[in-house]
Motif scaffolding. Structure first.
Motif, PDB file in Angstrom:
ATOM      1  N   GLN A 163      46.151 -13.600  24.080  1.00 42.25           N
ATOM      2  CA  GLN A 163      46.087 -15.048  23.927  1.00 42.25           C
ATOM      3  C   GLN A 163      46.498 -15.717  25.234  1.00 42.25           C
ATOM      4  O   GLN A 163      47.608 -15.509  25.734  1.00 42.25           O
ATOM      5  CB  GLN A 163      46.989 -15.532  22.790  1.00 42.25           C
ATOM      6  CG  GLN A 163      46.860 -17.032  22.524  1.00 42.25           C
ATOM      7  CD  GLN A 163      47.648 -17.498  21.320  1.00 42.25           C
ATOM      8  OE1 GLN A 163      48.646 -16.904  20.928  1.00 42.25           O
ATOM      9  NE2 GLN A 163      47.188 -18.572  20.691  1.00 42.25           N
TER      10      GLN A 163
ATOM     11  N   GLN B 141      41.457 -18.976  27.689  1.00 38.79           N
ATOM     12  CA  GLN B 141      40.471 -18.187  26.933  1.00 38.79           C
ATOM     13  C   GLN B 141      40.769 -18.110  25.441  1.00 38.79           C
ATOM     14  O   GLN B 141      39.930 -17.652  24.670  1.00 38.79           O
ATOM     15  CB  GLN B 141      40.395 -16.762  27.502  1.00 38.79           C
ATOM     16  CG  GLN B 141      39.928 -16.700  28.948  1.00 38.79           C
ATOM     17  CD  GLN B 141      38.541 -17.277  29.120  1.00 38.79           C
ATOM     18  OE1 GLN B 141      37.633 -17.002  28.332  1.00 38.79           O
ATOM     19  NE2 GLN B 141      38.375 -18.119  30.127  1.00 38.79           N
ATOM     20  N   GLY B 142      41.932 -18.578  25.040  1.00 41.52           N
ATOM     21  CA  GLY B 142      42.266 -18.515  23.623  1.00 41.52           C
ATOM     22  C   GLY B 142      42.601 -17.100  23.192  1.00 41.52           C
ATOM     23  O   GLY B 142      43.122 -16.304  23.966  1.00 41.52           O
TER      24      GLY B 142
ATOM     25  N   GLN C  40      41.533 -13.467  22.220  1.00 38.19           N
ATOM     26  CA  GLN C  40      40.414 -12.555  22.451  1.00 38.19           C
ATOM     27  C   GLN C  40      40.767 -11.157  21.978  1.00 38.19           C
ATOM     28  O   GLN C  40      41.862 -10.659  22.237  1.00 38.19           O
ATOM     29  CB  GLN C  40      40.049 -12.526  23.935  1.00 38.19           C
ATOM     30  CG  GLN C  40      39.480 -13.856  24.442  1.00 38.19           C
ATOM     31  CD  GLN C  40      39.002 -13.731  25.867  1.00 38.19           C
ATOM     32  OE1 GLN C  40      39.789 -13.609  26.792  1.00 38.19           O
ATOM     33  NE2 GLN C  40      37.687 -13.745  26.049  1.00 38.19           N
TER      34      GLN C  40
ATOM     35  N   GLN D 256      30.428 -18.423  22.810  1.00 34.60           N
ATOM     36  CA  GLN D 256      31.477 -18.810  21.885  1.00 34.60           C
ATOM     37  C   GLN D 256      30.897 -18.762  20.493  1.00 34.60           C
ATOM     38  O   GLN D 256      30.073 -19.591  20.119  1.00 34.60           O
ATOM     39  CB  GLN D 256      31.983 -20.204  22.233  1.00 34.60           C
ATOM     40  CG  GLN D 256      33.150 -20.662  21.376  1.00 34.60           C
ATOM     41  CD  GLN D 256      33.555 -22.079  21.657  1.00 34.60           C
ATOM     42  OE1 GLN D 256      33.035 -22.697  22.571  1.00 34.60           O
ATOM     43  NE2 GLN D 256      34.454 -22.626  20.875  1.00 34.60           N
TER      44      GLN D 256
ATOM     45  N   LYS E  36      32.958 -22.341  17.024  1.00 35.62           N
ATOM     46  CA  LYS E  36      33.270 -23.607  17.684  1.00 35.62           C
ATOM     47  C   LYS E  36      34.168 -24.433  16.776  1.00 35.62           C
ATOM     48  O   LYS E  36      33.813 -24.691  15.621  1.00 35.62           O
ATOM     49  CB  LYS E  36      31.999 -24.369  18.021  1.00 35.62           C
ATOM     50  CG  LYS E  36      31.146 -23.691  19.078  1.00 35.62           C
ATOM     51  CD  LYS E  36      29.930 -24.524  19.452  1.00 35.62           C
ATOM     52  CE  LYS E  36      29.109 -23.808  20.523  1.00 35.62           C
ATOM     53  NZ  LYS E  36      27.907 -24.590  20.903  1.00 35.62           N
ATOM     54  N   GLN E  37      35.293 -24.869  17.306  1.00 34.00           N
ATOM     55  CA  GLN E  37      36.292 -25.585  16.513  1.00 34.00           C
ATOM     56  C   GLN E  37      36.521 -26.966  17.079  1.00 34.00           C
ATOM     57  O   GLN E  37      36.575 -27.150  18.303  1.00 34.00           O
ATOM     58  CB  GLN E  37      37.607 -24.780  16.529  1.00 34.00           C
ATOM     59  CG  GLN E  37      38.705 -25.370  15.672  1.00 34.00           C
ATOM     60  CD  GLN E  37      39.922 -24.455  15.559  1.00 34.00           C
ATOM     61  OE1 GLN E  37      39.874 -23.277  15.911  1.00 34.00           O
ATOM     62  NE2 GLN E  37      41.023 -24.984  15.072  1.00 34.00           N
TER      63      GLN E  37
ATOM     64  N   GLN F  33      39.970 -30.723  19.364  1.00 33.21           N
ATOM     65  CA  GLN F  33      40.971 -29.948  20.111  1.00 33.21           C
ATOM     66  C   GLN F  33      42.374 -30.367  19.713  1.00 33.21           C
ATOM     67  O   GLN F  33      43.294 -29.553  19.665  1.00 33.21           O
ATOM     68  CB  GLN F  33      40.785 -30.184  21.609  1.00 33.21           C
ATOM     69  CG  GLN F  33      39.976 -29.142  22.330  1.00 33.21           C
ATOM     70  CD  GLN F  33      40.032 -29.330  23.826  1.00 33.21           C
ATOM     71  OE1 GLN F  33      39.791 -30.445  24.325  1.00 33.21           O
ATOM     72  NE2 GLN F  33      40.329 -28.284  24.548  1.00 33.21           N
TER      73      GLN F  33
ATOM     74  N   CYS G 278      34.926 -26.205  11.796  1.00 32.06           N
ATOM     75  CA  CYS G 278      34.471 -25.043  12.560  1.00 32.06           C
ATOM     76  C   CYS G 278      33.015 -24.738  12.244  1.00 32.06           C
ATOM     77  O   CYS G 278      32.563 -24.955  11.105  1.00 32.06           O
ATOM     78  CB  CYS G 278      35.329 -23.817  12.248  1.00 32.06           C
ATOM     79  SG  CYS G 278      36.962 -23.904  13.009  1.00 32.06           S
TER      80      CYS G 278
ATOM     81  N   PHE H 235      43.980 -22.297  13.916  1.00 37.51           N
ATOM     82  CA  PHE H 235      42.817 -21.546  14.388  1.00 37.51           C
ATOM     83  C   PHE H 235      41.949 -21.149  13.202  1.00 37.51           C
ATOM     84  O   PHE H 235      42.443 -20.597  12.217  1.00 37.51           O
ATOM     85  CB  PHE H 235      43.251 -20.266  15.103  1.00 37.51           C
ATOM     86  CG  PHE H 235      44.002 -20.481  16.383  1.00 37.51           C
ATOM     87  CD1 PHE H 235      45.390 -20.532  16.384  1.00 37.51           C
ATOM     88  CD2 PHE H 235      43.336 -20.632  17.586  1.00 37.51           C
ATOM     89  CE1 PHE H 235      46.099 -20.727  17.553  1.00 37.51           C
ATOM     90  CE2 PHE H 235      44.031 -20.830  18.767  1.00 37.51           C
ATOM     91  CZ  PHE H 235      45.414 -20.879  18.747  1.00 37.51           C
TER      92      PHE H 235
ATOM     93  N   GLY I 151      38.203 -19.535  16.864  1.00 39.09           N
ATOM     94  CA  GLY I 151      37.935 -20.789  17.522  1.00 39.09           C
ATOM     95  C   GLY I 151      39.021 -21.052  18.548  1.00 39.09           C
ATOM     96  O   GLY I 151      40.014 -20.321  18.631  1.00 39.09           O
ATOM     97  N   LYS I 152      38.855 -22.106  19.336  1.00 38.85           N
ATOM     98  CA  LYS I 152      39.771 -22.389  20.433  1.00 38.85           C
ATOM     99  C   LYS I 152      41.077 -23.036  19.966  1.00 38.85           C
ATOM    100  O   LYS I 152      42.007 -23.173  20.759  1.00 38.85           O
ATOM    101  CB  LYS I 152      39.098 -23.301  21.463  1.00 38.85           C
ATOM    102  CG  LYS I 152      37.970 -22.622  22.224  1.00 38.85           C
ATOM    103  CD  LYS I 152      38.470 -21.558  23.174  1.00 38.85           C
ATOM    104  CE  LYS I 152      37.355 -21.076  24.089  1.00 38.85           C
ATOM    105  NZ  LYS I 152      37.823 -19.988  24.972  1.00 38.85           N
TER     106      LYS I 152
END
Lengths: 114, 114
Positions: free
Chosen positions: A37, A41-42, A44, B2, B5-6, B9, B23, B89, B105-106
């Motif tokens: 994390q 990049q969040g 992964q 990606q 997608k979230q 933000q 999402c 998330f 998601g981000k």
């Protein structure tokens, strides 16, 4: 039931060194996954182990490796550390052999590279 | 690429209000959709999860709405409280072919103000 335990919680290393992180899954869970994390990049996916076998691997260089022991505990190793490896490394466990089973996370190891 | 997608933000909600996080996913191989809540210094904690054959799941103040045809799902937090302030998330889990992997998601940073 104890949760996922990761040790150590914090690590400081310098470039070029290597590091080993440890993860003890929830009792009875045989699948252990590792995630990285970072703010950019969040979260992964790194890799997943089940019954001592790596079942899946994310898009990370070969410097990142892992293993799982017969008691399901897992270790992750990063060799030749780079500044960009600074991150929170999370371990997650699940049963790994049935559908719709969520993964449960530990609190991670915060790795800082100087 | 990606795959989840979230949005948004970040989100600021008044105490007692409804928080909504959305999402969208691309990978039709996802077979489970969990939401995680993460507080600073802690690992992601499983909040609620849904299977793709279910359109809605409610647990206390938390509800997931799932639209399979649109490949979208959302989290609704009713009666939001300051203690809900955290990063959320969404994720898709692939568990086919004997491999477990979460794609996240981000993240959405939720702030609930009194």
């Amino acid at each position: 039931k104890a949760g996922v335990t990761q040790t150590p919680r914090y690590l400081i290393k310098t470039r070029g060194q290597q590091v080993t992180l440890s993860c003890s899954p929830i009792s009875g869970h045989r699948s252990v996954s590792w995630y990285q994390q970072t703010p950019g990049q969040g979260l992964q996916f790194l890799f997943e182990y089940f019954s001592e076998t790596q079942r899946n691997k994310g898009n990370f260089p070969g410097r990142f490796s892992g293993r799982q022991f017969s008691n399901s505990r897992s270790e992750m190793n990063v060799s030749t550390l780079e500044l960009g490896d600074s991150a929170l490394y999370l371990c997650a466990s699940s049963h790994g052999d049935r559908d719709n089973q969520p993964q449960h996370f530990g609190d991670g190891t915060r790795l800082s590279i100087l | 690429q990606q795959q989840v997608k979230q949005s948004p933000q970040s989100l600021i909600v008044q105490k007692g209000g409804i928080s909504i996080i959305n999402c969208a996913y691309e990978n039709t191989a996802f077979d489970y959709f969990p939401w995680y809540q993460q507080f600073p210094g802690k690992g992601p904690a499983l909040l609620i999860a849904i299977r793709p054959d279910v359109s809605e799941k409610k647990e206390g103040r938390f509800t997931i709405s799932f639209n399979k045809s649109a490949k979208q799902f959302s989290l609704h937090i009713m009666d939001s409280q300051p203690g809900d302030s955290a990063t959320y998330f969404c994720a898709g889990l692939t568990s086919g072919a004997g491999s477990y992997q979460l794609t996240f998601g981000k993240g959405t940073k939720l702030s609930v103000i009194p």
